[in-house]
Every structure is written in C-alpha cells, then in structure tokens.
Motif scaffolding. Structure first.
Motif, PDB file in Angstrom:
ATOM      1  N   ALA A  73       1.869   5.444  -6.540  1.00  0.00           N
ATOM      2  CA  ALA A  73       2.714   5.782  -6.329  1.00  0.00           C
ATOM      3  C   ALA A  73       2.538   7.288  -5.779  1.00  0.00           C
ATOM      4  O   ALA A  73       4.003   7.381  -5.681  1.00  0.00           O
ATOM      5  CB  ALA A  73       2.973   5.619  -8.205  1.00  0.00           C
ATOM      6  N   LEU A  74       1.622   7.337  -5.802  1.00  0.00           N
ATOM      7  CA  LEU A  74       1.673   9.296  -5.049  1.00  0.00           C
ATOM      8  C   LEU A  74       1.658   9.059  -3.205  1.00  0.00           C
ATOM      9  O   LEU A  74       1.646  10.013  -2.951  1.00  0.00           O
ATOM     10  CB  LEU A  74       0.344   9.478  -5.788  1.00  0.00           C
ATOM     11  N   ASP A  75       0.972   7.893  -2.833  1.00  0.00           N
ATOM     12  CA  ASP A  75       1.109   7.402  -1.196  1.00  0.00           C
ATOM     13  C   ASP A  75       3.037   8.185  -1.040  1.00  0.00           C
ATOM     14  O   ASP A  75       3.631   7.009  -1.417  1.00  0.00           O
ATOM     15  CB  ASP A  75       1.226   5.980  -1.587  1.00  0.00           C
ATOM     16  N   PRO A  76       2.810   8.736   0.573  1.00  0.00           N
ATOM     17  CA  PRO A  76       3.535   9.379   0.417  1.00  0.00           C
ATOM     18  C   PRO A  76       4.739   8.096   1.180  1.00  0.00           C
ATOM     19  O   PRO A  76       5.783   7.837   1.537  1.00  0.00           O
ATOM     20  CB  PRO A  76       3.242  10.598   1.844  1.00  0.00           C
ATOM     21  N   HIS A  77       4.002   6.927   1.635  1.00  0.00           N
ATOM     22  CA  HIS A  77       4.263   5.987   2.753  1.00  0.00           C
ATOM     23  C   HIS A  77       3.783   4.848   2.553  1.00  0.00           C
ATOM     24  O   HIS A  77       2.690   4.329   2.802  1.00  0.00           O
ATOM     25  CB  HIS A  77       4.623   6.116   3.927  1.00  0.00           C
ATOM     26  N   SER A  78       3.912   3.683   1.223  1.00  0.00           N
ATOM     27  CA  SER A  78       3.555   3.120   1.050  1.00  0.00           C
ATOM     28  C   SER A  78       4.692   1.511   1.389  1.00  0.00           C
ATOM     29  O   SER A  78       5.799   1.452   0.403  1.00  0.00           O
ATOM     30  CB  SER A  78       3.132   2.249  -0.032  1.00  0.00           C
ATOM     31  N   PRO A  79       4.476   0.325   2.212  1.00  0.00           N
ATOM     32  CA  PRO A  79       4.907  -0.752   1.857  1.00  0.00           C
ATOM     33  C   PRO A  79       5.202  -1.278   0.003  1.00  0.00           C
ATOM     34  O   PRO A  79       6.666  -1.859  -0.142  1.00  0.00           O
ATOM     35  CB  PRO A  79       4.620  -1.559   2.352  1.00  0.00           C
ATOM     36  N   SER A  80       4.277  -1.262  -0.256  1.00  0.00           N
ATOM     37  CA  SER A  80       4.567  -2.061  -1.669  1.00  0.00           C
ATOM     38  C   SER A  80       5.352  -0.942  -2.658  1.00  0.00           C
ATOM     39  O   SER A  80       5.407  -1.855  -3.759  1.00  0.00           O
ATOM     40  CB  SER A  80       2.944  -1.742  -2.257  1.00  0.00           C
ATOM     41  N   PHE A  81       5.528   0.333  -2.167  1.00  0.00           N
ATOM     42  CA  PHE A  81       6.841   1.009  -3.024  1.00  0.00           C
ATOM     43  C   PHE A  81       8.307   1.178  -2.902  1.00  0.00           C
ATOM     44  O   PHE A  81       8.719   2.316  -3.571  1.00  0.00           O
ATOM     45  CB  PHE A  81       6.129   2.497  -3.375  1.00  0.00           C
ATOM     46  N   SER A  82       8.447   0.179  -0.854  1.00  0.00           N
ATOM     47  CA  SER A  82       9.771   0.679  -0.844  1.00  0.00           C
ATOM     48  C   SER A  82      10.159  -0.722  -0.316  1.00  0.00           C
ATOM     49  O   SER A  82       9.744  -1.767  -0.140  1.00  0.00           O
ATOM     50  CB  SER A  82       9.951   1.378   0.399  1.00  0.00           C
ATOM     51  N   LYS A  83      11.388  -0.236  -1.067  1.00  0.00           N
ATOM     52  CA  LYS A  83      11.818  -1.970  -0.299  1.00  0.00           C
ATOM     53  C   LYS A  83      12.118  -2.451   1.407  1.00  0.00           C
ATOM     54  O   LYS A  83      11.658  -3.815   1.242  1.00  0.00           O
ATOM     55  CB  LYS A  83      13.421  -1.988  -0.512  1.00  0.00           C
ATOM     56  N   ASN A  84      12.103  -1.257   2.032  1.00  0.00           N
ATOM     57  CA  ASN A  84      12.505  -1.584   3.302  1.00  0.00           C
ATOM     58  C   ASN A  84      11.393  -0.490   4.069  1.00  0.00           C
ATOM     59  O   ASN A  84      12.021  -0.044   3.599  1.00  0.00           O
ATOM     60  CB  ASN A  84      13.406  -2.223   4.084  1.00  0.00           C
TER      61      ASN A  84
END
Ligand SMILES: [Zn+2]
Ligand SMILES: [Zn+2]
Length: 262
Positions: A73-84
């Motif tokens: 959750a602390l990653d500024p950009h992770s596909p695992s935490f964003s829908k698209n």
C-alpha cells in the motif's frame, strides 16, 4: 514525416534522460558526477522532457519508495493497488506532487545523495513552463502535420514522462518473463528492449537496482550501458570501483546494497 521524426526524438531523448539522470543516477546512485555536471544534466533533462519534466529530486525520492515498498500500500505505483493504468497514474501524480511540495513526510534514509537544484526545479516544474512547452509542441504540429490524425500524438508528447512511467510501472509489473524469483511482481517486459532503453528489464532491475547494466542475458541489450561507459571514459561520470570479475561480467556490477537503504 517531420512530425514522426519529432515524436521519435522526444520519445527517446526524454527517456534517455529519465533513465540515465533521474532513475539510474538520482534514485539509485549507480554512478557519481560533479555538481557542475549535475546542473548540465538538469538542463538537458528539462529541454528533452519539456512539458512532462519531473524534478529529479522528487522523482528519486518517489522511486526509492517504489523499490522499498514494491507491491504494498506504500508503493506510489502498483498495479496490485489500482484498478487500471489511469488510476495508478493519478495516484502516482499525487505522490509526486506531495513529495515535490514537501507535504509528505519521508524517512531520512530516502533523502540521501539527491540531485538538488531547487530554483531550477521550481521554474521547470511550474504550470507556466508546462503550458509554454505545450504551445510550442502544438505550433510545430500546426506547421508540419500533414493531416489531423497526427494530432493524436500530441497528448502523448505533452505527458511523455508519465507515459513512459506508466508503460514500465504497469506492464512490467504484470507481463513478461522473470530471471530472478523476487518477492514482488516485477517482470522483464521485452526480450530485446528497443522501446524503453533497457528500462523494461524490470525484473533484473529489481534484483540489482544500482547495476549500470540492466541486461543480464545475452539478448537483453541495454542501450544506455555503453553510453554510461563512454561518459565514464570521458570522465563526465565516475563508476563505482569494480572487482576483476565484475569488469569481465558487467551485468554483475555493482553488487553494493541499494544506496538509499544502506
Ligand atoms: Zn518496479
Ligand atoms: Zn529503479
């Protein structure tokens, strides 16, 4: 034709400075340079990235957070935490802005050895600067585009840096092959990286973040690696001390720990 050549030049030149200066030098300290040369690279980064310029300092901090917190959750950009891909980039934009404006509290261990030129960054990162670059790009297209279809390239040019970031941070954390089993989703996106100048060997990169050669296997040619060697030969930059084995096998260099985590 002029528009296509222009697009290709912006693609590769802005990417070169992102990879060489903001990423390999700024975030990972893969090599050293004097404060004078640092300013030269700030200026070239600005000229080639124009409206999508990112502060090398803020980029470096944000990118170090990516390596330290990949796929959490602390990653500024992770596909695992964003829908698209778009929501991921919007989230990244928020991280970048908060870091740039000093609104985010960041652990001191991520703040060491950053490229700094704050007055220049304020100018280059300003809305006025971005808008002026966009007007210049648009004027070029108005003068040289053979028909309206070419204008589809303009939004990509306006946001080129974010576009490159999206390709690596989304696709290379979802698709491709791996050379190293790591506790994250990084993949090597392409067997031969003709598109992202070595940046798409992302699994290799997560294994050895400060290596000067992102390629590991014979087909993984990193086009920026010989340029790094050339700049070192010209004494523009200084490479870390290598052992004889590392000299023979540059893909193993350097084996030092990730600089911001030391
Ligand atoms: Zn990554
Ligand atoms: Zn990195």
């Amino acid at each position: 034709m002029a528009v296509l050549i222009f697009f290709i030049c912006v693609w590769y030149l802005s990417l070169f400075f992102q990879s060489f200066f903001q990423h390999r030098y700024g975030a990972h300290g893969a090599f050293k340079m004097s404060k004078g040369w640092e300013k030269v690279f700030f200026i070239f980064t600005y000229i080639t990235q124009g409206s999508s310029y990112m502060s090398p300092r803020a980029y470096a901090i944000m990118h170090r957070l990516h390596h330290a917190h990949t796929d959490t959750a602390l990653d500024p950009h992770s596909p695992s935490f964003s829908k698209n891909i778009f929501t991921m980039m919007w989230r990244t934009r928020g991280f970048y802005r908060d870091i740039f404006e000093g609104k985010m509290v960041v652990d001191a261990k991520y703040m060491k050895n950053l490229p700094e030129w704050n007055s220049f960054d304020r100018m280059a990162n300003s809305t006025v600067s971005r808008v002026l670059w966009m007007i210049a790009y648009t004027a070029f297209f108005v003068r040289f585009a053979p028909n309206a279809w070419w204008y589809l390239l303009l939004p990509v040019i306006y946001a080129m840096g974010a576009f490159h970031g999206a390709v690596v941070n989304w696709f290379a954390h979802k698709y491709g092959y791996i050379n190293f089993r790591l506790r994250n989703t990084s993949h090597n996106l392409l067997f031969f990286d003709f598109l992202m100048l070595g940046e798409s060997y992302h699994n290799n990169h997560h294994k050895r973040p400060s290596a000067i050669n992102f390629g590991t296997r014979w087909h993984e040619i990193d086009p920026i690696y010989p340029i790094i060697r050339f700049f070192a030969w010209l004494r523009i930059i200084k490479l870390p001390k290598l052992t004889p084995v590392q000299e023979k096998h540059p893909e193993l260099t350097p084996v030092a720990k990730h600089p911001e985590l030391v």
